[in-house]
Design an enzyme around this catalytic site. Structure first.
Site, mmCIF file in Angstrom:
data_model
loop_
_atom_site.group_PDB
_atom_site.id
_atom_site.type_symbol
_atom_site.label_atom_id
_atom_site.label_comp_id
_atom_site.label_asym_id
_atom_site.label_seq_id
_atom_site.Cartn_x
_atom_site.Cartn_y
_atom_site.Cartn_z
ATOM 1 N N ARG A 22 41.129 73.135 62.052
ATOM 2 C CA ARG A 22 40.147 73.342 60.986
ATOM 3 C C ARG A 22 40.096 72.127 60.062
ATOM 4 O O ARG A 22 39.066 71.877 59.447
ATOM 5 C CB ARG A 22 40.517 74.585 60.158
ATOM 6 C CG ARG A 22 40.403 75.879 60.917
ATOM 7 C CD ARG A 22 40.617 77.052 60.000
ATOM 8 N NE ARG A 22 39.936 76.805 58.738
ATOM 9 C CZ ARG A 22 40.351 77.250 57.560
ATOM 10 N NH1 ARG A 22 41.443 77.976 57.485
ATOM 11 N NH2 ARG A 22 39.680 76.981 56.472
ATOM 12 N N CYS A 24 41.778 80.579 54.511
ATOM 13 C CA CYS A 24 43.236 80.600 54.581
ATOM 14 C C CYS A 24 43.790 81.731 53.731
ATOM 15 O O CYS A 24 43.291 82.001 52.639
ATOM 16 C CB CYS A 24 43.805 79.296 54.037
ATOM 17 S SG CYS A 24 43.748 77.930 55.198
ATOM 18 N N ARG A 66 42.111 84.482 46.046
ATOM 19 C CA ARG A 66 40.934 83.614 46.055
ATOM 20 C C ARG A 66 39.618 84.355 45.808
ATOM 21 O O ARG A 66 38.769 84.469 46.687
ATOM 22 C CB ARG A 66 40.866 82.838 47.374
ATOM 23 C CG ARG A 66 42.100 82.039 47.636
ATOM 24 C CD ARG A 66 41.967 81.179 48.857
ATOM 25 N NE ARG A 66 41.445 79.865 48.561
ATOM 26 C CZ ARG A 66 41.243 78.938 49.486
ATOM 27 N NH1 ARG A 66 41.465 79.185 50.727
ATOM 28 N NH2 ARG A 66 40.791 77.760 49.141
ATOM 29 N N ASP A 108 46.957 70.925 47.921
ATOM 30 C CA ASP A 108 46.804 70.742 49.368
ATOM 31 C C ASP A 108 47.850 69.800 49.967
ATOM 32 O O ASP A 108 47.890 69.617 51.189
ATOM 33 C CB ASP A 108 45.393 70.227 49.698
ATOM 34 C CG ASP A 108 44.342 71.321 49.566
ATOM 35 O OD1 ASP A 108 44.710 72.497 49.441
ATOM 36 O OD2 ASP A 108 43.133 70.986 49.594
ATOM 37 N N LYS A 140 37.103 66.644 54.758
ATOM 38 C CA LYS A 140 36.580 67.981 55.048
ATOM 39 C C LYS A 140 35.999 68.617 53.788
ATOM 40 O O LYS A 140 34.913 69.197 53.826
ATOM 41 C CB LYS A 140 37.715 68.870 55.581
ATOM 42 C CG LYS A 140 37.360 70.349 55.637
ATOM 43 C CD LYS A 140 38.486 71.195 56.174
ATOM 44 C CE LYS A 140 39.435 71.725 55.125
ATOM 45 N NZ LYS A 140 38.925 72.847 54.333
ATOM 46 N N ASN A 141 36.719 68.496 52.676
ATOM 47 C CA ASN A 141 36.301 69.208 51.467
ATOM 48 C C ASN A 141 35.083 68.590 50.781
ATOM 49 O O ASN A 141 34.564 69.141 49.818
ATOM 50 C CB ASN A 141 37.463 69.302 50.469
ATOM 51 C CG ASN A 141 38.490 70.338 50.912
ATOM 52 O OD1 ASN A 141 38.293 71.030 51.912
ATOM 53 N ND2 ASN A 141 39.586 70.435 50.174
HETATM 54 C C1 UD1 Z 1 39.159 74.027 47.076
HETATM 55 C C2 UD1 Z 1 39.550 73.327 48.355
HETATM 56 C C3 UD1 Z 1 40.990 73.647 48.708
HETATM 57 C C4 UD1 Z 1 41.909 73.308 47.534
HETATM 58 C C5 UD1 Z 1 41.396 73.954 46.243
HETATM 59 C C6 UD1 Z 1 42.171 73.515 45.006
HETATM 60 C C7 UD1 Z 1 37.483 73.133 49.599
HETATM 61 C C8 UD1 Z 1 36.690 73.525 50.794
HETATM 62 N N1 UD1 Z 1 38.663 73.739 49.424
HETATM 63 O O1 UD1 Z 1 39.292 75.426 47.315
HETATM 64 O O2 UD1 Z 1 41.367 72.860 49.855
HETATM 65 O O3 UD1 Z 1 43.207 73.801 47.796
HETATM 66 O O4 UD1 Z 1 40.023 73.617 46.022
HETATM 67 O O5 UD1 Z 1 42.147 72.136 44.887
HETATM 68 O O6 UD1 Z 1 37.094 72.261 48.844
HETATM 69 N N2 UD1 Z 1 39.398 81.212 41.381
HETATM 70 C C9 UD1 Z 1 39.093 82.355 40.672
HETATM 71 N N3 UD1 Z 1 37.800 82.803 40.702
HETATM 72 C C10 UD1 Z 1 36.819 82.161 41.379
HETATM 73 C C11 UD1 Z 1 37.137 80.985 42.083
HETATM 74 C C12 UD1 Z 1 38.440 80.521 42.061
HETATM 75 O O7 UD1 Z 1 39.950 82.969 40.055
HETATM 76 O O8 UD1 Z 1 35.676 82.630 41.373
HETATM 77 C C13 UD1 Z 1 40.804 80.718 41.376
HETATM 78 C C14 UD1 Z 1 41.421 80.668 42.767
HETATM 79 O O9 UD1 Z 1 41.921 81.924 43.155
HETATM 80 C C15 UD1 Z 1 42.506 79.641 42.574
HETATM 81 C C16 UD1 Z 1 41.887 78.673 41.556
HETATM 82 O O10 UD1 Z 1 40.818 79.392 40.930
HETATM 83 O O11 UD1 Z 1 43.637 80.234 42.012
HETATM 84 C C17 UD1 Z 1 41.340 77.411 42.157
HETATM 85 O O12 UD1 Z 1 40.402 77.738 43.159
HETATM 86 P P1 UD1 Z 1 39.241 76.726 43.570
HETATM 87 O O13 UD1 Z 1 39.446 75.452 42.823
HETATM 88 O O14 UD1 Z 1 37.925 77.383 43.422
HETATM 89 O O15 UD1 Z 1 39.566 76.459 45.098
HETATM 90 P P2 UD1 Z 1 38.575 76.438 46.330
HETATM 91 O O16 UD1 Z 1 37.282 75.823 45.920
HETATM 92 O O17 UD1 Z 1 38.578 77.749 46.993
#
Ligand code: UD1
Length: 429
Positions: A408, A126, A131, A316, A22-23
């Site tokens: 999902r 979620c 986030r 995850d 999915k990711n």
């Molecule tokens: C992706 C995955 C999710 C997985 C996560 C971490 C997808 C669709 N989802 O989520 O399944 O759990 O990676 O491996 O690929 N953060 C900030 N600012 C930002 C962006 C992120 O502070 O602008 C923080 C987030 O709150 C979190 C951390 O960075 O604490 C990691 O987030 P991120 O790696 O971006 O996760 P996702 O891409 O949302």
């Protein structure tokens, strides 16, 4: 709303075909916006998030067709999508569509790179912590986009096009890396992304972008270099296997006992989780066909695990590991470092009789050996599946309520588990 009824206690034996990730599928579909030619994606899982993203892309004017089964296709082979963004007629991604899935926010990158403007609602997804998207906006600003927030929308514009830049992420972010990478492919000049996320899904997207004519090197390492090009073209790409799905079924087998072949799973994508499973007492072997997981007779040993960006133990799989540790002989500790508030499964696992105490980011789990079935409520995606695998290992009946989140992220979950001997059925009201 659908529920899942499980009668626990059966060992799992057989073969489970692992679906496309999915990711990876979601950002790959979004990358289709970067070209006016057709991007063909094979092995796309049939998931609610994929269908939702199809609606979002459709709203921008993208035509997506799903090709049916062909002679020789295996069961669970996933679908082939033809994504054609020849005419982008709308650069706005509205709240009603984006609020249901966080990754849909990432359309901002190809839209601003190719169309030089985008208006995208702040995301949902979620409920596992705040986030934010500050780092995604930072990356686009570095590439020369003007960014403002108005009425819950992020508005990005780059009338003269994006320009290559150095983007140094202060923390590892998968979403930030995807956005920076996609946007940089059409920027003028060279972009260097440092402290980039190394997740295999990033490397998979980069491989597809290169097939589309992009010049990306270093994806899968913390330093990615992108030489911008004027245009991208069509390509064909197969989505890599879902390491989280594979890890989830591996944990399930470790909990119930039995022996299952995870067909198509690639061990190098989830080595940290396999190492933990071996420590916990599972037998793991791998060959070109996939990963074989077994536990025959041996008890489950407690482990100490800290979640971390790839190649560390994935957040995850944290909820699923916690379910496994409830069945261990002794006390284990799991520390969550990626997301705050990602412990919502704790109170639901407690309904099975689990004894878990929380201290900040660390959960201490007192293994109780045998779970008892219970009615539980699914919260986020990965938490939901931890309740399902707990139900498989528990004595008696478990009813998992509100399973919307499972659809999902897990393709044909009940079917795959049932084929391995689980007593599991979906009840649609
Ligand atoms: C992706 C995955 C999710 C997985 C996560 C971490 C997808 C669709 N989802 O989520 O399944 O759990 O990676 O491996 O690929 N953060 C900030 N600012 C930002 C962006 C992120 O502070 O602008 C923080 C987030 O709150 C979190 C951390 O960075 O604490 C990691 O987030 P991120 O790696 O971006 O996760 P996702 O891409 O949302």
């Amino acid at each position: 709303m659908d529920r899942i009824r499980i009668v626990g206690g059966n060992k799992l034996n057989g073969t489970i075909q692992i679906s496309g990730a999915k990711n990876a599928a979601l950002p790959l579909m979004i990358a289709g916006l970067l070209t006016e030619e057709t991007l063909i994606l094979d092995n796309v899982p049939r998931l609610a998030d994929v269908a939702q993203l199809q609606r979002i892309l459709g709203n921008h004017g993208v035509d997506i067709t799903s090709v049916g089964k062909r002679p020789g296709d295996r069961a669970y082979q996933g679908q082939t999508l033809h994504i054609s963004a020849a005419n982008i007629i709308d650069t706005t991604a509205p709240y009603e569509l984006v609020s249901r899935m966080r990754a849909s926010f990432w359309v901002i990158a190809p839209l601003v790179a190719r169309m030089r403007e985008a208006k995208v609602s702040l995301p949902g997804g979620c409920a596992i912590g705040t986030r934010p998207v500050d780092l995604l906006m930072m990356a686009l600003k570095k590439l020369g986009a003007d960014i403002s927030i108005d009425g819950g929308y992020v508005i990005a514009s780059a009338p003269g096009g994006l320009r290559g830049a150095t983007i140094d992420f202060p923390k590892v972010t998968v979403s930030g890396t995807h956005v920076a990478l996609m946007a940089a492919t059409l920027a003028k000049g060279t972009t260097v992304i440092t402290n980039a996320a190394c997740e295999p899904e990033i490397a998979d997207v980069a491989a597809c972008l290169n097939k589309m004519g992009a010049h990306v090197t270093g994806a899968g390492t913390p330093r990615i270099v992108v030489e911008g090009v004027e245009k991208l073209h069509g390509a064909r790409h197969t989505v890599l296997p879902d390491r989280i799905e594979a890890g989830t079924y591996a944990m399930a087998v470790a909990m119930t006992g039995g022996e299952v072949q995870l067909a198509g799973a690639r061990p190098e994508l989830l080595q940290s989780a396999l190492d933990v499973l071996v420590q916990a007492g599972a037998e793991i072997s791998a060959d070109t066909g996939g990963i074989r997981v077994a536990r025959n007779g041996a008890g489950i040993h407690p482990v100490t695990v800290v979640t971390a960006p790839f190649p560390g133990f994935p957040t995850d799989l944290q909820a699923q590991l916690m379910a496994l540790m409830v069945c261990a002989q002794g006390a284990s500790e799991i520390t969550e470092t990626i997301f705050e508030n990602r412990f919502m499964h704790v109170q639901e696992l407690a309904r099975f009789g689990a004894r878990i105490s929380l201290n900040g980011e660390t959960a201490r789990i007192e293994g109780i050996g045998q779970l008892r079935g219970a009615p539980v409520m699914a919260t986020d995606l990965r938490a939901s599946v931890s309740l399902v695998i707990a139900g498989l290992a528990a004595e008696g009946e478990t009813m998992v309520n509100r399973v919307y989140h499972l659809d999902r992220g897990f393709e044909r979950l009940e079917e795959k588990l049932k084929a391995c001997g689980a007593s599991i059925e979906r009840i649609s009201d």
